[in-house]
Design a protein around this motif. Sequence first.
Motif, mmCIF file in Angstrom:
data_model
loop_
_atom_site.group_PDB
_atom_site.id
_atom_site.type_symbol
_atom_site.label_atom_id
_atom_site.label_comp_id
_atom_site.label_asym_id
_atom_site.label_seq_id
_atom_site.Cartn_x
_atom_site.Cartn_y
_atom_site.Cartn_z
ATOM 1 N N VAL A 84 0.926 -1.098 -0.019
ATOM 2 C CA VAL A 84 -0.323 0.290 0.230
ATOM 3 C C VAL A 84 0.887 1.361 0.317
ATOM 4 C CG1 VAL A 84 -1.858 1.256 0.986
ATOM 5 C CG2 VAL A 84 -1.741 -1.450 1.243
ATOM 6 N N LEU A 85 0.682 1.545 -1.511
ATOM 7 C CA LEU A 85 1.557 3.202 -0.683
ATOM 8 C C LEU A 85 0.886 4.295 -0.055
ATOM 9 C CD1 LEU A 85 2.863 3.141 -5.109
ATOM 10 C CD2 LEU A 85 3.790 1.981 -2.986
ATOM 11 N N HIS A 86 1.434 5.323 -0.029
ATOM 12 C CA HIS A 86 0.750 6.702 0.008
ATOM 13 C C HIS A 86 1.187 8.340 -0.559
ATOM 14 C CE1 HIS A 86 0.040 4.248 4.556
ATOM 15 N NE2 HIS A 86 0.262 3.509 3.963
ATOM 16 N N TYR A 87 0.175 8.505 -1.239
ATOM 17 C CA TYR A 87 0.639 9.639 -1.721
ATOM 18 C C TYR A 87 -0.808 11.199 -1.444
ATOM 19 C CZ TYR A 87 3.643 7.786 -5.443
ATOM 20 O OH TYR A 87 4.807 7.440 -5.422
ATOM 21 N N THR A 88 0.357 11.672 -1.489
ATOM 22 C CA THR A 88 -0.973 13.297 -1.318
ATOM 23 C C THR A 88 -1.070 13.661 -2.861
ATOM 24 O OG1 THR A 88 -1.405 14.914 0.269
ATOM 25 C CG2 THR A 88 0.968 14.897 -0.462
ATOM 26 N N ALA A 89 -2.040 14.069 -3.066
ATOM 27 C CA ALA A 89 -3.114 15.611 -3.696
ATOM 28 C C ALA A 89 -3.486 16.112 -3.360
ATOM 29 C CB ALA A 89 -3.809 14.369 -4.274
ATOM 30 N N PHE A 90 -2.977 17.347 -4.667
ATOM 31 C CA PHE A 90 -3.396 18.896 -4.667
ATOM 32 C C PHE A 90 -1.921 19.597 -3.614
ATOM 33 C CE2 PHE A 90 -7.340 16.801 -5.729
ATOM 34 C CZ PHE A 90 -7.319 17.332 -7.183
ATOM 35 N N SER A 91 -1.224 18.968 -3.781
ATOM 36 C CA SER A 91 -0.210 19.880 -2.462
ATOM 37 C C SER A 91 1.462 19.092 -3.378
ATOM 38 C CB SER A 91 -0.257 19.587 -1.234
ATOM 39 O OG SER A 91 1.162 20.374 -0.858
ATOM 40 N N ASP A 92 2.246 19.834 -3.046
ATOM 41 C CA ASP A 92 3.783 19.155 -3.608
ATOM 42 C C ASP A 92 4.534 18.909 -2.926
ATOM 43 O OD1 ASP A 92 4.323 21.708 -2.847
ATOM 44 O OD2 ASP A 92 5.496 22.309 -5.075
ATOM 45 N N ASP A 93 3.882 18.757 -0.943
ATOM 46 C CA ASP A 93 3.933 18.450 0.280
ATOM 47 C C ASP A 93 3.728 18.184 0.851
ATOM 48 O OD1 ASP A 93 4.704 19.155 2.990
ATOM 49 O OD2 ASP A 93 4.554 20.926 3.370
ATOM 50 N N PRO A 94 3.956 16.727 1.186
ATOM 51 C CA PRO A 94 3.825 15.457 2.053
ATOM 52 C C PRO A 94 2.475 16.118 3.092
ATOM 53 C CG PRO A 94 5.920 15.082 1.012
ATOM 54 C CD PRO A 94 6.225 16.349 1.160
ATOM 55 N N ALA A 95 3.002 17.246 3.520
ATOM 56 C CA ALA A 95 1.790 17.189 5.061
ATOM 57 C C ALA A 95 0.778 17.752 3.961
ATOM 58 C CB ALA A 95 3.136 18.158 5.918
ATOM 59 N N GLY A 96 0.734 18.455 3.177
ATOM 60 C CA GLY A 96 -0.419 19.068 2.732
ATOM 61 C C GLY A 96 -1.616 18.366 1.691
ATOM 62 N N GLY A 97 -2.104 18.658 1.365
ATOM 63 C CA GLY A 97 -3.509 18.297 -0.103
ATOM 64 C C GLY A 97 -4.407 16.911 1.303
ATOM 65 N N ASN A 98 -4.880 16.126 0.190
ATOM 66 C CA ASN A 98 -5.740 14.991 0.683
ATOM 67 C C ASN A 98 -5.026 13.773 0.354
ATOM 68 O OD1 ASN A 98 -7.532 13.549 0.961
ATOM 69 N ND2 ASN A 98 -8.975 14.070 -0.157
ATOM 70 N N PRO A 99 -4.233 12.870 1.525
ATOM 71 C CA PRO A 99 -3.935 11.499 1.437
ATOM 72 C C PRO A 99 -4.153 10.610 1.315
ATOM 73 C CG PRO A 99 -3.923 11.723 3.752
ATOM 74 C CD PRO A 99 -4.628 13.295 3.409
ATOM 75 N N ALA A 100 -4.095 9.885 0.667
ATOM 76 C CA ALA A 100 -4.661 8.188 0.220
ATOM 77 C C ALA A 100 -4.040 7.183 -0.124
ATOM 78 C CB ALA A 100 -5.366 8.715 -1.971
ATOM 79 N N GLY A 101 -4.420 6.573 -0.147
ATOM 80 C CA GLY A 101 -3.867 4.486 -0.032
ATOM 81 C C GLY A 101 -4.021 3.974 -1.317
ATOM 82 N N ILE A 102 -2.583 3.484 -2.452
ATOM 83 C CA ILE A 102 -2.464 3.156 -3.142
ATOM 84 C C ILE A 102 -2.270 1.528 -3.428
ATOM 85 C CG2 ILE A 102 -2.247 3.914 -5.525
ATOM 86 C CD1 ILE A 102 -1.615 6.449 -4.902
#
Length: 286
Positions: free
Chosen positions: A10-28
């Motif tokens: 399970v990968l963890h990425y955030t969307a709508f930000s280039d900062d891992p602490a911003g945006g909305n995280p999603a499991g992939i």
Amino acid sequence: MNSVPEAPEVLHYTAFSDDPAGGNPAGIVLDAAGLGDEEMLAIAADVGYSESAFLTGASSAAYTIRYFSPKAEVPFCGHATVATAVALGERVGPGDLVFTTRAGTVPVTVTRQDDGTLRATLTSVEPHVEDIAPEDLAEALAALDWPAGDLDPAFPPRVAFAGARHLVVAAATRERLADLAYDFGRLEALMHRLDLTTVQLVWRADADTFHVRDPFPVGGVVEDPATGAAAAALGAYLRELGLVPEATVLTLHQGEDMGRPGVLTVELRAGDRRIRVSGAGARIPA
């Protein structure tokens, strides 16, 4: 002796930000072909994000994708689409992808920016906008604890769809938008009855800039930090009601009130009813 199947990565990425602490995280999960519905739901619940994405089939640059919140499958999820596209872009490079979702076919283009970050642009399915019954709106406002006098009369509430259904409600002030303390169970019950994915709460800062928030009790979380499907629905709503030009680019700020700021770009094109939503993405370190 039977071997125990290996748990999927399970990968963890955030969307709508280039900062891992911003945006909305999603499991992939990039290879979910061997997973059943209950297994995907269990993984989404364990990850705990508003949604996780599962690629259940692939052929060249075309993928079949499913989305699960911690409580249920959803037909389409914009931020998990962007996050998955960025994850694929890191592995196969920028380019055009096609995602087959329960809501329909969603083309996505991944580009590399001058600073090396990746950005994904999704093109929604055909959108539509519909009225909401006065009694249902009254129930939504009661659940939100928003007096009708706190709404912006220039933006009449509507239900908008661009892959999932969202109730659009506009606040008259930024302060009203910032003050979000709602009745979770009451709003969840209404949303289930109306088949809503989120409630898209908006405040217009200027002609092409909005601040937005998305309660998501049906997904088992209080609020979604950055919501691509709702952004697409909002674009359809604004154009349908003549509140923006037929061709325009809008900037949506979301997540600031949650401490996870993100930026969503919504593009409307003349002669094309579909909505384009784009944003950056970044891997969240383990």
